[in-house]
Design a protein around this motif. Structure first.
Motif, short mmCIF file in Angstrom:
data_model
loop_
_atom_site.label_atom_id
_atom_site.label_comp_id
_atom_site.label_asym_id
_atom_site.label_seq_id
_atom_site.Cartn_x
_atom_site.Cartn_y
_atom_site.Cartn_z
N VAL A 259 47.42 25.17 70.45
CA VAL A 259 47.50 24.61 71.74
C VAL A 259 48.33 25.74 72.60
O VAL A 259 49.70 25.98 72.53
N LYS A 260 47.32 26.36 73.23
CA LYS A 260 47.66 27.47 74.23
C LYS A 260 47.75 27.09 75.69
O LYS A 260 46.55 26.71 76.19
N GLU A 261 48.71 27.22 76.53
CA GLU A 261 48.93 26.88 77.98
C GLU A 261 48.22 27.89 78.61
O GLU A 261 48.06 29.11 78.11
N GLU A 262 47.71 27.47 79.88
CA GLU A 262 47.27 28.61 80.69
C GLU A 262 48.31 29.90 80.99
O GLU A 262 49.49 29.66 81.18
N ARG A 263 47.65 31.11 81.08
CA ARG A 263 48.53 32.00 81.19
C ARG A 263 47.83 33.01 82.17
O ARG A 263 46.77 32.99 82.58
N GLY A 308 52.64 41.67 82.75
CA GLY A 308 51.77 41.29 81.64
C GLY A 308 51.18 39.73 81.83
O GLY A 308 51.24 39.25 82.90
N ASP A 309 50.85 39.11 80.74
CA ASP A 309 50.57 37.77 80.73
C ASP A 309 51.65 36.96 80.85
O ASP A 309 52.58 36.86 79.65
N VAL A 310 51.85 35.89 81.68
CA VAL A 310 53.08 35.10 81.57
C VAL A 310 52.73 33.65 81.78
O VAL A 310 51.43 33.37 82.34
N SER A 311 53.52 32.68 81.50
CA SER A 311 53.19 31.16 81.37
C SER A 311 53.89 30.79 82.80
O SER A 311 54.67 31.37 83.57
N ARG A 312 53.49 29.67 83.17
CA ARG A 312 54.29 28.81 84.46
C ARG A 312 55.58 28.94 84.27
O ARG A 312 56.50 29.23 85.12
N GLY A 317 60.91 29.30 89.61
CA GLY A 317 60.36 28.68 90.87
C GLY A 317 59.28 29.36 91.11
O GLY A 317 58.74 28.53 92.26
N ALA A 318 58.83 30.57 91.00
CA ALA A 318 57.75 30.95 91.52
C ALA A 318 56.35 30.45 90.91
O ALA A 318 55.28 30.86 91.18
N GLY A 319 56.52 29.72 89.72
CA GLY A 319 55.44 29.29 88.93
C GLY A 319 54.53 28.62 89.55
O GLY A 319 53.23 28.76 89.40
N ASP A 320 54.71 27.38 90.26
CA ASP A 320 54.01 26.70 90.67
C ASP A 320 52.78 27.37 91.84
O ASP A 320 51.56 27.00 91.75
N ALA A 351 43.67 28.00 79.55
CA ALA A 351 44.29 27.15 78.60
C ALA A 351 43.38 26.74 77.39
O ALA A 351 42.12 26.69 77.68
N ASP A 352 43.96 26.77 76.14
CA ASP A 352 42.88 26.38 74.98
C ASP A 352 43.85 25.72 73.93
O ASP A 352 44.78 25.87 73.67
N GLU A 353 42.88 24.64 73.59
CA GLU A 353 43.41 23.84 72.57
C GLU A 353 42.46 23.33 71.38
O GLU A 353 41.35 23.49 71.58
N THR A 354 43.06 23.86 70.20
CA THR A 354 42.09 23.41 68.87
C THR A 354 42.96 21.97 68.46
O THR A 354 43.92 22.07 68.19
#
Length: 612
Positions: A259-263, A308-312, A317-320, A351-354
């Motif tokens: 289960v990989k969240e969007e980055r 680089g690649d980061v998650s929310r 506070g800048a994530g949204d 995002a990707d989910e198996t």
């Protein structure tokens, strides 16, 4: 700066002197103080000097290899003797400088100390407390270190006196630079096997001669008759029981893989205050400036602001705002722990989910394989006991779960058990009469093998390999015919014919240098081009075909060309340096011949024994 320059100049001179060897330098024994290792020309050789030099070389090796060498490795490489030679040679030069009355004053030494960055505090000024602490860590006193600086600078003066009259080799460097920058314009064309439409029919004598001249092509390899018994995880994996709960637990333990969240690939440009950030965003929105230009104005590189690649959640506070923007957009100013910042979104990693259901087959196989490996690992001790008691391959097959087999193995085979490098190594090393020994396979499997016999490598009879001999002779005859045709074409072109007249499709290299290369040509293409007379053509073999090469023109290197001038300067420096080293080596040899050098080998061993 003077001290560091002196160190560098003397260092390469020392390396040159190492090759002189140690003959006549060292004599065992000698009455020295415990802090010294001997005397050189009447000057004491401090043990700490050798210890510091050796430690410095060890640290350099550690930085290069990532591992600190042991003293056994150091001595095996001869590094300890090389370092000893270096410090001894320094003292030889010190003794000569003392004889000549050369030295430098306290003011110059003090300037060197104050100018050393390692002794400067955060304000950039000389810090005496830091100076003392750094010397203490290095095992030096102020007096010994300052004497070392004085010696380094004095040796530099001595070196300059010896080498001051060495002229720069202007003519030699000009000739070499002109030679290496000379250019050739050439035309060339490939000649393929299709240039030969028919081949002569070989006689029996031709085939016999080819067979006799190429025995390696027709020699059957050594064949080893191997009996074995083995068990691999794949053989029993299907027999392993795997519960749904085990699969669920493994899935949960590695949920991040499934289960990989969007980055997002993000860059963050921080400003000192909100006003500056708003002004920058306004200029960016109006098109007055690009984001890259804003980065440059801040005195930064893109690599400095790349997150680089980061998650929310990683953006706080800048994530949204960042994750609500499209790829390629710039958002902000947004608050961060470093201050207000603009964020550029360079790409979106979806995002990707198996699901558990999708992952179940692979997880079941993985768990079953691990269980199979565990079963085989438990079996190993039983196999060891049986083989130690004299059990044969056949006994193992009867009394354990190992499965028997037989293979006629030779180098190059990779089928069945020969797919394992461990089997190939064991099969090659096996000797007739050896007791079977367990061999661990890379996938967790277990094997025991026995060499039953060996069929030596043998030249196969001509009538058995007649078809291969004919194929080899045909290939050789075709290559010879293609080259002969290419030579005829080259002769015609040398006489004035065009490439097109010879049925060739030419290609041109208008500015070929001696350091150049042309794809699709043989290794001697460039050297041949530079050996031809203008207008001359030559055929060169390459693979199953040939190339025809003609030299069209020669362009000498302009003396005022920047590349030529730069190479001439570099060559002059290199040649001058080589001459200087030779002169100084001769000078050093003369000094050695008249200098008494006494080294206490026990003191050297004591220092070596303290190196960690």
């Amino acid at each position: 700066m003077a001290a560091r320059k002196g160190n560098k100049l003397v260092y390469w001179l020392m390396l040159g002197l190492i090759v002189l060897g140690f003959g006549g330098w060292f004599t065992g024994g000698g009455r020295v103080r415990s802090t010294d290792m001997g005397t050189v020309g009447g000057l004491e050789l401090p043990a700490q000097t050798y210890a510091n030099a050796l430690q410095a070389q060890i640290r350099q090796m550690e930085q290069q290899t990532g591992q600190r060498p042991t003293m056994e490795q150091i001595q095996a490489m001869g590094l300890d003797r090389a370092v000893l030679a270096q410090v001894v040679t320094q003292r030889v030069l010190d003794a000569e400088a003392q004889r000549l009355g050369l030295s430098v004053g306290d003011i110059r030494v003090a300037d060197a100390v104050r100018g050393t960055p390692a002794f400067q505090g955060v304000d950039g000024n000389f810090d005496r407390d830091l100076y003392r602490e750094q010397l203490r860590r290095a095992g030096l006193t102020e007096a010994s270190y300052e004497n070392s600086l004085r010696g380094d600078t004095t040796r530099t003066i001595l070196q300059a006196a010896v080498l001051g009259g060495v002229p720069e080799p202007v003519t030699y460097s000009r000739i070499l630079a002109a030679y290496s920058n000379e250019k050739r314009s050439v035309t060339w064309a490939p000649v393929g096997p299709e240039a030969v439409t028919s081949l002569p029919e070989p006689t029996d004598e031709d085939l016999q001669a080819y067979y006799d001249d190429h025995p390696d092509e027709f020699t059957a390899p050594e064949v080893r008759q191997i009996s074995y018994a083995w068990l691999t995880p794949d053989m029993i994996q299907g027999q392993m029981s795997v519960s749904d709960q085990e699969i669920q637990d493994l899935y949960n333990s590695r949920l991040g893989e499934f289960v990989k969240e969007e980055r997002r690939l993000v860059e963050r440009l921080v400003f000192p205050d909100e006003q500056a950030a708003q002004a920058a965003k306004g200029r960016l929105d109006s098109g007055d400036v690009s984001f890259d230009a804003l980065v440059e104005e801040r005195g930064l590189l893109l690599s400095d602001i790349d997150l680089g690649d980061v998650s929310r959640s990683e953006l706080d506070g800048a994530g949204d705002a960042v994750f609500g923007a499209a790829s390629g957009s710039v958002v902000g100013p947004l608050p961060t722990g470093l201050g207000p910042a603009l964020f550029r979104i360079n790409a979106v990693i979806a995002a990707d989910e198996t699901t558990l259901e999708e992952a179940t087959p692979d997880l079941r196989n993985e768990i079953a394989n691990e269980k199979a490996q565990s079963v085989i690992a438990d079996l190993r001790s039983q196999v060891e006991d049986l083989t130690a008691g004299g059990a044969t391959i056949e006994d193992l097959a009867e009394r354990t779960d190992l499965e028997p087999g037989q293979i006629d193995w030779s180098e190059g085979m990779s089928d069945g058990p020969a797919a394992y490098q461990e089997f190939r190594d064991a099969a090659a090393a096996a000797r007739e009469g050896d007791f079977p020994k367990p061999v661990d396979l890379s996938d967790g499997g277990l094997m025991v093998l026995r060499l039953d016999g060996v069929t030596p490598a043998e030249l196969r009879p001509l009538d058995e390999v007649a078809a291969d001999v004919r194929a080899g002779w045909d290939a050789q005859a075709r290559r010879e015919a293609v080259l002969a045709a290419a030579k005829a074409q080259a002769e015609a072109i040398s006489a004035g014919a065009r490439f097109e007249d010879q049925g060739l499709t030419p290609e041109t290299e208008p500015a070929l240098t001696r350091r150049g290369a042309v794809e699709g040509t043989p290794p001697d293409f460039v050297s041949t081009a530079f050996s031809l007379a203008q207008g001359e053509a030559r055929a060169l073999p390459v693979g199953d075909g040939a190339v025809v090469l003609r030299l069209d023109s020669i362009t000498t290197a302009p003396e005022d060309d920047p590349a030529v001038v730069a190479e001439r300067t570099t060559l002059a420096s290199q040649i001058s340096g080589a001459i200087s080293r030779d002169i100084f080596d001769a000078f050093a040899r003369q000094l050695q011949a008249g200098t008494e050098i006494r080294i206490n080998d026990q003191a050297v061993a004591a220092v070596n024994g303290q190196i960690n």
